[in-house]
Design a protein around this motif. Structure first.
Motif, PDB file in Angstrom:
ATOM      1  N   LYS A 123       0.231  35.800 -87.630  1.00 16.38           N
ATOM      2  CA  LYS A 123       0.480  36.579 -88.846  1.00 16.38           C
ATOM      3  C   LYS A 123       1.940  36.461 -89.277  1.00 16.38           C
ATOM      4  O   LYS A 123       2.240  36.241 -90.450  1.00 16.38           O
ATOM      5  CB  LYS A 123       0.102  38.046 -88.623  1.00 16.38           C
ATOM      6  CG  LYS A 123      -1.404  38.291 -88.567  1.00 16.38           C
ATOM      7  CD  LYS A 123      -1.706  39.785 -88.455  1.00 16.38           C
ATOM      8  CE  LYS A 123      -3.217  40.048 -88.446  1.00 16.38           C
ATOM      9  NZ  LYS A 123      -3.525  41.492 -88.334  1.00 16.38           N
ATOM     10  N   THR A 124       2.839  36.636 -88.310  1.00 15.39           N
ATOM     11  CA  THR A 124       4.271  36.518 -88.620  1.00 15.39           C
ATOM     12  C   THR A 124       4.594  35.105 -89.082  1.00 15.39           C
ATOM     13  O   THR A 124       5.324  34.901 -90.057  1.00 15.39           O
ATOM     14  CB  THR A 124       5.123  36.868 -87.381  1.00 15.39           C
ATOM     15  OG1 THR A 124       4.812  38.195 -86.955  1.00 15.39           O
ATOM     16  CG2 THR A 124       6.606  36.767 -87.689  1.00 15.39           C
ATOM     17  N   ASP A 131       2.618  32.823 -90.463  1.00 11.03           N
ATOM     18  CA  ASP A 131       2.074  32.539 -91.800  1.00 11.03           C
ATOM     19  C   ASP A 131       2.886  33.249 -92.888  1.00 11.03           C
ATOM     20  O   ASP A 131       3.107  32.697 -93.974  1.00 11.03           O
ATOM     21  CB  ASP A 131       0.614  32.980 -91.883  1.00 11.03           C
ATOM     22  CG  ASP A 131      -0.320  32.071 -91.098  1.00 11.03           C
ATOM     23  OD1 ASP A 131       0.101  30.937 -90.780  1.00 11.03           O
ATOM     24  OD2 ASP A 131      -1.462  32.490 -90.805  1.00 11.03           O
ATOM     25  N   PHE A 132       3.307  34.474 -92.572  1.00  5.15           N
ATOM     26  CA  PHE A 132       4.064  35.277 -93.540  1.00  5.15           C
ATOM     27  C   PHE A 132       5.403  34.599 -93.867  1.00  5.15           C
ATOM     28  O   PHE A 132       5.762  34.425 -95.049  1.00  5.15           O
ATOM     29  CB  PHE A 132       4.288  36.676 -92.965  1.00  5.15           C
ATOM     30  CG  PHE A 132       5.009  37.615 -93.889  1.00  5.15           C
ATOM     31  CD1 PHE A 132       4.475  37.941 -95.132  1.00  5.15           C
ATOM     32  CD2 PHE A 132       6.223  38.171 -93.525  1.00  5.15           C
ATOM     33  CE1 PHE A 132       5.140  38.812 -95.989  1.00  5.15           C
ATOM     34  CE2 PHE A 132       6.892  39.038 -94.371  1.00  5.15           C
ATOM     35  CZ  PHE A 132       6.353  39.355 -95.611  1.00  5.15           C
ATOM     36  N   PHE A 183       6.594  32.551 -97.453  1.00  7.13           N
ATOM     37  CA  PHE A 183       7.806  32.895 -98.186  1.00  7.13           C
ATOM     38  C   PHE A 183       8.694  31.665 -98.385  1.00  7.13           C
ATOM     39  O   PHE A 183       9.164  31.395 -99.516  1.00  7.13           O
ATOM     40  CB  PHE A 183       8.576  33.987 -97.429  1.00  7.13           C
ATOM     41  CG  PHE A 183       9.937  34.267 -97.993  1.00  7.13           C
ATOM     42  CD1 PHE A 183      10.090  34.971 -99.182  1.00  7.13           C
ATOM     43  CD2 PHE A 183      11.072  33.809 -97.347  1.00  7.13           C
ATOM     44  CE1 PHE A 183      11.353  35.212 -99.712  1.00  7.13           C
ATOM     45  CE2 PHE A 183      12.336  34.048 -97.861  1.00  7.13           C
ATOM     46  CZ  PHE A 183      12.478  34.751 -99.050  1.00  7.13           C
TER      47      PHE A 183
END
Length: 466
Positions: free
Chosen positions: A14-15, A17-18, A22
């Motif tokens: 999750k981190t 991909d986030f 960005f």
């Protein structure tokens, strides 16, 4: 920096991909890796400018990952982040080469600011690396120690020639690591899954070398109690390394040439030929071109084996690598002997970095092994070094000659001077009489006669070509 390539290493998808989403939105080309090991593998295959990594990851944690990355690709800028780091960990990260450390949770705009600064730093830093060769498969060259320009150029050249099936001739002084280079070429080639077969042509008697290379059939000569395949067949689809090729007798050179031309061999005592597919790498510390002129080595064979010549630099021409080699050998022999020698003091290191190393890397390796065994633990000092190394600084300064008032015996002085030059020549060549004779511009037989007449003995490594 336009088209900057950024890799994000984090086991939290999750981190990962986030952050990737960005940075992609900001126009960067982004790669992702699930841990440190995955990141190293992706960096091997891709041109990456900056790495953003978490600290807490499986297999290889962030700190170890940064250390390995800096050893492999020192020009890549790294930014690390974690929610669990402390001041000691931050200090260790910066010491390992991290450009900046962020605490989680972090602001994405803040991250972008550090990314921009990191890429600016990378662009400036890259100017100092631009002239250095790009080595993609450094991990397969780990057995060859060196960061000097000569060695980096050698690594790059090895990568270029590895996938070719052309013959390679490795030239260089004794102890420069010719077999290590031959193995590296094999490991980087498309033959890497097959055998690498080394043969020292000088170590096998002439009357046995033919059978050793080509094999023999039962009863072909006295003692041939069974049929035996040779090294060529053992190396089929792989690589055959012929060390000391210059010592091969002319009659065997003819048979080797035939194998290179026709890719087939005839075992000793057989009337049938066998097809072989072998990549040939040869090596020598002799000047084969001179041997061709003196008819000691076949000209046609020389051109066959030297399609790609590689000259290995002597250690005296890459003295900047000596501290790296010393550390590597200390680590190796401390582990092997279960000793705890921490290193060398400044004075002893300076002496070893000034020494000319006629025996090259092999001589340095043997010296460090001896020092580890005798020292056992602690720091190696000048007093621990053998006398011939300790005397280097004083021996380099010669006293001016002066004639005593009462005169002296010129013949004795000339003879002593000659004795010293002979011993120095033997020392420089590691005891190789043939090479020592060439340095002194003497015939080998003349040098041997002088040694016998003068009863001189070289007390270094075992004499070659005795």
């Amino acid at each position: 920096m336009e088209n900057a390539r950024i890799l994000i290493a984090d086991d939290d998808k999750k981190t990962r991909d986030f952050v990737a989403a960005f940075l992609s939105y900001k126009g960067y080309h982004v790669f992702q890796a699930s841990d440190g090991q995955d990141a190293l593998e992706k960096i091997e295959l891709n041109d990456v400018h900056l790495v953003i990594t978490d600290l807490m990851m499986p297999r290889i944690n962030g700190l170890e990952f940064i250390k390995k990355l800096k050893a492999m690709r020192p020009e890549i800028v790294t930014i690390a982040y974690s929610a669990f780091a402390n001041s000691e960990m931050t200090a260790n990260l910066l010491k390992a080469g991290a450009f900046f450390y962020l605490e989680k949770p972090f602001n994405l705009e803040e991250l972008e600011t550090h990314v921009k600064r990191g890429l600016e730093h990378q662009a400036l830093q890259n100017q100092s690396f631009r002239t250095k060769p790009c080595i993609k498969n450094r991990s397969l060259l780990n057995n060859i120690i060196g960061e000097s320009e000569k060695m980096l150029s050698l690594f790059e050249f090895i990568e270029k020639v590895a996938d070719s099936d052309s013959t390679v001739l490795l030239q260089g002084e004794s102890g420069t690591g010719k077999e290590l280079v031959a193995r590296a070429i094999h490991d980087l080639s498309n033959r890497r899954t097959k055998n690498f077969v080394p043969v020292n042509c000088a170590a096998i008697p002439d009357d046995l070398l033919e059978s050793e290379l080509f094999g023999h059939v039962k009863g072909s000569f006295t003692g041939a109690i069974a049929t035996r395949i040779g090294r060529f067949e053992l190396a089929d689809k792989g690589t055959l390394f012929l060390d000391e090729i210059g010592d091969m007798k002319p009659s065997l050179q003819v048979k080797l040439l035939r194998v290179l031309q026709n890719k087939e061999l005839e075992p000793v005592g057989s009337t049938h030929t066998k097809k072989v597919d072998v990549r040939i790498i040869t090596a020598t510390n002799q000047n084969l071109e001179k041997l061709v002129v003196t008819k000691e080595f076949r000209e046609d064979l020389y051109y066959r084996i030297s399609v790609i010549p590689i000259v290995l630099p002597p250690l005296k021409d890459r003295k900047g690598d000596i501290p790296l080699l010393i550390n590597s050998f200390l680590e190796k022999f401390n582990k092997d002997k279960q000793h705890k020698v921490k290193g060398l003091d400044k004075s002893s290191l300076e002496i070893l970095c000034t020494y000319e190393w006629p025996g090259n890397v092999r001589e340095l390796e043997n010296l460090i092994e001896r020092l580890v065994i005798l020292k056992g633990s602690g720091i190696i000092t000048v007093s621990d070094l053998p006398e011939k190394y300790r005397g280097i600084k004083t021996s380099m300064v010669q006293e001016p000659l002066s004639l005593p008032d009462n005169g002296f015996c010129l013949n004795s002085a000339v003879e002593e001077f000659e004795n010293q030059l002979i011993l120095q020549a033997l020392h420089k060549t590691g005891g190789n009489k043939k090479e020592a004779a060439m340095l002194l511009n003497l015939k080998r037989t003349t040098l041997i006669e002088k040694l016998k007449k003068k009863k001189l003995f070289f007390a270094g490594s075992p004499l070659a070509n005795s």
